[in-house]
Design a protein around this motif. Structure first.
Motif, PDB file in Angstrom:
ATOM      1  N   LEU A   5       1.127  -1.169  -0.199  1.00  0.00           N
ATOM      2  CA  LEU A   5      -0.242   0.107   0.383  1.00  0.00           C
ATOM      3  C   LEU A   5       1.286   1.337  -0.403  1.00  0.00           C
ATOM      4  O   LEU A   5       1.908   1.225   0.714  1.00  0.00           O
ATOM      5  CB  LEU A   5      -0.881   0.206   1.079  1.00  0.00           C
ATOM      6  CG  LEU A   5      -1.766   1.063   1.162  1.00  0.00           C
ATOM      7  CD1 LEU A   5      -2.787   1.377   0.802  1.00  0.00           C
ATOM      8  CD2 LEU A   5      -1.971   1.284   2.616  1.00  0.00           C
ATOM      9  N   LEU A   7       1.609   5.018   0.410  1.00  0.00           N
ATOM     10  CA  LEU A   7       0.492   6.238   1.343  1.00  0.00           C
ATOM     11  C   LEU A   7       0.693   7.552   1.565  1.00  0.00           C
ATOM     12  O   LEU A   7       1.303   7.561   2.162  1.00  0.00           O
ATOM     13  CB  LEU A   7      -0.402   5.423   3.459  1.00  0.00           C
ATOM     14  CG  LEU A   7      -0.924   5.764   4.264  1.00  0.00           C
ATOM     15  CD1 LEU A   7      -2.433   6.244   3.974  1.00  0.00           C
ATOM     16  CD2 LEU A   7      -0.223   5.752   5.610  1.00  0.00           C
ATOM     17  N   GLY A  14      -4.923   8.902   7.133  1.00  0.00           N
ATOM     18  CA  GLY A  14      -4.761   7.883   6.367  1.00  0.00           C
ATOM     19  C   GLY A  14      -3.923   6.456   7.242  1.00  0.00           C
ATOM     20  O   GLY A  14      -4.211   5.228   6.523  1.00  0.00           O
ATOM     21  N   PHE A  17      -6.783   4.224   8.426  1.00  0.00           N
ATOM     22  CA  PHE A  17      -7.249   2.887   7.196  1.00  0.00           C
ATOM     23  C   PHE A  17      -6.136   2.189   7.381  1.00  0.00           C
ATOM     24  O   PHE A  17      -6.531   1.392   6.875  1.00  0.00           O
ATOM     25  CB  PHE A  17      -7.849   4.204   6.286  1.00  0.00           C
ATOM     26  CG  PHE A  17      -8.896   3.416   5.126  1.00  0.00           C
ATOM     27  CD1 PHE A  17      -9.851   3.712   5.161  1.00  0.00           C
ATOM     28  CD2 PHE A  17      -7.692   2.675   4.311  1.00  0.00           C
ATOM     29  CE1 PHE A  17     -10.584   3.242   4.511  1.00  0.00           C
ATOM     30  CE2 PHE A  17      -8.684   1.919   2.850  1.00  0.00           C
ATOM     31  CZ  PHE A  17     -10.092   1.935   3.856  1.00  0.00           C
ATOM     32  N   LEU A  67      -2.945   5.168  -1.235  1.00  0.00           N
ATOM     33  CA  LEU A  67      -4.407   5.588  -0.114  1.00  0.00           C
ATOM     34  C   LEU A  67      -3.887   7.057  -0.784  1.00  0.00           C
ATOM     35  O   LEU A  67      -2.705   7.296   0.258  1.00  0.00           O
ATOM     36  CB  LEU A  67      -4.887   5.501   0.825  1.00  0.00           C
ATOM     37  CG  LEU A  67      -5.055   5.409   2.024  1.00  0.00           C
ATOM     38  CD1 LEU A  67      -6.943   5.770   1.637  1.00  0.00           C
ATOM     39  CD2 LEU A  67      -5.113   5.150   3.446  1.00  0.00           C
TER      40      LEU A  67
END
Length: 68
Positions: A5, A7, A14, A17, A67
């Motif tokens: 991921l 970020l 953030g 999550f 994200l």
């Protein structure tokens, strides 16, 4: 499951999550970047991110999901 991921923004929203995704076993590794180096460092210390990226571009490079 996602391997990585990316970020962008390791603050409250953030970070929360990303941590939820890690705890659910949906991502193996989180690479994070924040405009404030202290925020990124704190996220690393708290286990929210696994790797601190020096730029947004490097945070998303090689990510399966991003994200913002």
């Amino acid at each position: 499951m996602f391997e990585q991921l990316g970020l962008i923004g390791c603050g409250l929203m953030g970070g929360s999550f990303a941590l939820a995704l890690k705890n659910a076993g949906l991502v193996k590794r989180v690479v994070g970047y924040s405009k404030s180096p202290s925020t990124t460092s704190k996220a690393r210390q708290m286990g929210v991110i696994d790797i601190e990226a020096p730029s947004a571009l490097l945070a998303v490079s090689g990510a399966d999901i991003v994200l913002l």
